[in-house]
Design a protein around this motif. Structure first.
Motif, mmCIF file in Angstrom:
data_model
loop_
_atom_site.group_PDB
_atom_site.id
_atom_site.type_symbol
_atom_site.label_atom_id
_atom_site.label_comp_id
_atom_site.label_asym_id
_atom_site.label_seq_id
_atom_site.Cartn_x
_atom_site.Cartn_y
_atom_site.Cartn_z
ATOM 1 N N VAL A 52 3.301 3.566 -1.074
ATOM 2 C CA VAL A 52 4.626 2.970 -0.874
ATOM 3 C C VAL A 52 4.805 1.687 -1.678
ATOM 4 O O VAL A 52 5.761 1.547 -2.443
ATOM 5 C CB VAL A 52 4.877 2.689 0.630
ATOM 6 N N LYS A 54 3.100 0.520 -4.147
ATOM 7 C CA LYS A 54 2.945 0.696 -5.599
ATOM 8 C C LYS A 54 4.233 1.236 -6.212
ATOM 9 O O LYS A 54 4.712 0.749 -7.232
ATOM 10 C CB LYS A 54 1.791 1.665 -5.888
ATOM 11 N N VAL A 55 4.796 2.267 -5.590
ATOM 12 C CA VAL A 55 6.017 2.885 -6.125
ATOM 13 C C VAL A 55 7.186 1.898 -6.021
ATOM 14 O O VAL A 55 7.946 1.699 -6.975
ATOM 15 C CB VAL A 55 6.341 4.180 -5.364
ATOM 16 N N PHE A 56 7.291 1.263 -4.863
ATOM 17 C CA PHE A 56 8.414 0.378 -4.575
ATOM 18 C C PHE A 56 8.495 -0.782 -5.567
ATOM 19 O O PHE A 56 9.531 -1.027 -6.188
ATOM 20 C CB PHE A 56 8.250 -0.132 -3.143
ATOM 21 N N PHE A 57 7.373 -1.498 -5.737
ATOM 22 C CA PHE A 57 7.411 -2.651 -6.627
ATOM 23 C C PHE A 57 7.453 -2.256 -8.099
ATOM 24 O O PHE A 57 8.087 -2.929 -8.903
ATOM 25 C CB PHE A 57 6.249 -3.616 -6.319
ATOM 26 N N THR A 58 6.790 -1.139 -8.459
ATOM 27 C CA THR A 58 6.884 -0.690 -9.852
ATOM 28 C C THR A 58 8.344 -0.386 -10.188
ATOM 29 O O THR A 58 8.858 -0.800 -11.232
ATOM 30 C CB THR A 58 6.014 0.563 -10.079
ATOM 31 N N ALA A 59 9.045 0.310 -9.275
ATOM 32 C CA ALA A 59 10.444 0.679 -9.528
ATOM 33 C C ALA A 59 11.320 -0.564 -9.653
ATOM 34 O O ALA A 59 12.135 -0.671 -10.583
ATOM 35 C CB ALA A 59 10.951 1.580 -8.406
#
Lengths: 200, 164
Positions: A52, A54-59
Motif C-alpha cells: 500500500v 509503496k504504491v501510494f507514495f510512488t503514484a
C-alpha cells in the motif's frame, strides 16, 4: 496545453469518454498493484505486506513530478487543476472514520471496486455497505452540517504554508518516501507471515 | 506487478486525469451519485425537500450522467480487464481461515459503511482526498491521508483477529 477540458470547450460525450478511460486506467492500475485483495491491503497495518505505502507514495510522487514538469514547459496550467479545499474538522474526523472502515472492511472505495470487478464477494458486500454509508450521510446531513462545513480554510497548499517552493517540497517528500520504503521493507521481514502472503 | 511499477502506472493515470480533465482520481464520489440517483428514483419528493439531495437535481440535472459516476464504471471495467489478463477472475470470499464467511461479510459491510460515511464528510476518500490531494500539494490531502492511516493503525489492534 492542459487541462484540456478547461481550456478548449469539448462536447459532453467526449468529457464523459475521458472519465470512462481514466476510470479504466485507474481500475487496471489498482488491480495490477494487487489491491483487489483485502488481506494484502490489511497487511499494511500488521506489517506483513506493505505494498500500500509503496504504491501510494510512488503514484503521488510520479504525479507531482509530472505535473510540475508539464507546468514548467508550459503544457499544463496548474492554476486550473482542482485543489482540494481544506475543512480542518471534516478532514480529520472524516479521515478517522475512514481509517476505522479500512481496518474493518479491508478495502477503501477504489480498491473495493477493483476487487468486486474480479469477483470478490466480500468486496461486493463492502460496496453495499458503502452505498448504505452514503445514504446515511445524506439522511444525517442536517445534524452534521456544522462539522462538515466548519473551520474552512480554502484550497491551501502545503508548500505555501511551509513557505517553500513546490519543487523543494516534492524533493523533501521523495526523501521521506525513500525512508518510509526502507522501513516498510524492514517491517515486511520483521512481521513476515508466509502463511498469509503465500495465499494472497 | 512490482509495487513501484504499479505505483508509477497509477501516478501516470493520475497525471493524465489532471492534464485532460483538470482533476484527480475518485471513487467515493461516484458511489454517492449512484445513491443520490436511487433515492431520486424511489422517492423524488423526499429528494426535492432535502437540503442534501435537492442540489443534485437542480435544473434537471441527472446524477448518473456525471464525470465521477462514469469514472467508477470505468474502474470496474479496468479492474476486470486486469483480472482477466492476470487470470484472477474468480467468485470468492477472501478471508483469514480463522474466521467464518459470515463474520467476514458483516465486517466488510460495516467497513464500507464507515468508509464511505467518512469520505462524504472529508469530501473524498483515499483516492479523491488523500492521493489526488497530495498530488496537488493540498493541505487537505496530507491531513486526510495521515488521519486515515493513523486511525487504521490505532484500530488495527481491535480487529486483529479478522486478519492475523
Amino acid at each position: 496545453m492542459g487541462p484540456i477540458s478547461s481550456l478548449i470547450s469539448i462536447p459532453e460525450w467526449l468529457d464523459l469518454l475521458i472519465a470512462l478511460l481514466i476510470g479504466i486506467g485507474f481500475g487496471f492500475a489498482l488491480e495490477q498493484a494487487g489491491f483487489s485483495s483485502s488481506r494484502k491491503l490489511a497487511g499494511m497495518f500488521y506489517g506483513y505486506d506493505t505494498t500500500v505505502i509503496k504504491v501510494f507514495f510512488t503514484a503521488a510522487i510520479v504525479a507531482l513530478i509530472g505535473s510540475q514538469l508539464l507546468s514548467y514547459f508550459g503544457l499544463l496550467n496548474l492554476n486550473l487543476v482542482f485543489v482540494n479545499e481544506f475543512y480542518v474538522a471534516a478532514s480529520i474526523v472524516g479521515g478517522i472514520i475512514m481509517g476505522a472502515g479500512f481496518i474493518m472492511g479491508g478495502f477503501c472505495p477504489g480498491t473495493g471496486l477493483s476487487a468486486l470487478s474480479i469477483g470478490k464477494i466480500d468486496a461486493m458486500i463492502f460496496f453495499l455497505g458503502g452505498m448504505t454509508g452514503a445514504f446515511l450521510f445524506a439522511e444525517t446531513y442536517p445534524f452534521i452540517q456544522k462539522l462538515a462545513n466548519g473551520s474552512y480554510k480554502g484550497p491551501v497548499k502545503i508548500n505555501e504554508v511551509m513557505g517553500i517552493s513546490p519543487g523543494l517540497f516534492t524533493f523533501l517528500l521523495i526523501i521521506a518516501a525513500v525512508a518510509m520504503f526502507w522501513i516498510a521493507e524492514l517491517a515486511e521481514k520483521k512481521f513476515a507471515r508466509p502463511d498469509i502472503t503465500n495465499e494472497i | 506487478m512490482n509495487p513501484y511499477l504499479a505505483g508509477t502506472l497509477l501516478g501516470i493515470v493520475l497525471l493524465l486525469a489532471m492534464f485532460l480533465a483538470g482533476r484527480g482520481l475518485g471513487a467515493s464520489g461516484g458511489l454517492k451519485y449512484c445513491v443520490v440517483s436511487i433515492v431520486g428514483a424511489v422517492d423524488r419528493p423526499h429528494a426535492d425537500r432535502s437540503i442534501y439531495y435537492s442540489k443534485y437535481f437542480e435544473d434537471g440535472k441527472k446524477p448518473l450522467k456525471n464525470w465521477l459516476t462514469i469514472e467508477i464504471f470505468g474502474v470496474v471495467a479496468g479492474g476486470f480487464l486486469s483480472g482477466a489478463i492476470s487470470k484472477r477472475l474468480k467468485f470468492k470470499i477472501e478471508k483469514s481461515p480463522k474466521i467464518t464467511n459470515t463474520r467476514r461479510l458483516i465486517f466488510a459491510f460495516l467497513g464500507g459503511l464507515f468508509f464511505v460515511y467518512g469520505a462524504q464528510l472529508a469530501r473524498g476518500c483515499t483516492s479523491g482526498a488523500a492521493l489526488s490531494g497530495m498530488a496537488v500539494l493540498s493541505v487537505a490531502g496530507f491531513v486526510t491521508m495521515i488521519a486515515i492511516f493513523g486511525s487504521a493503525y490505532l484500530f488495527a489492534w481491535f480487529f486483529r483477529k479478522n486478519w492475523i
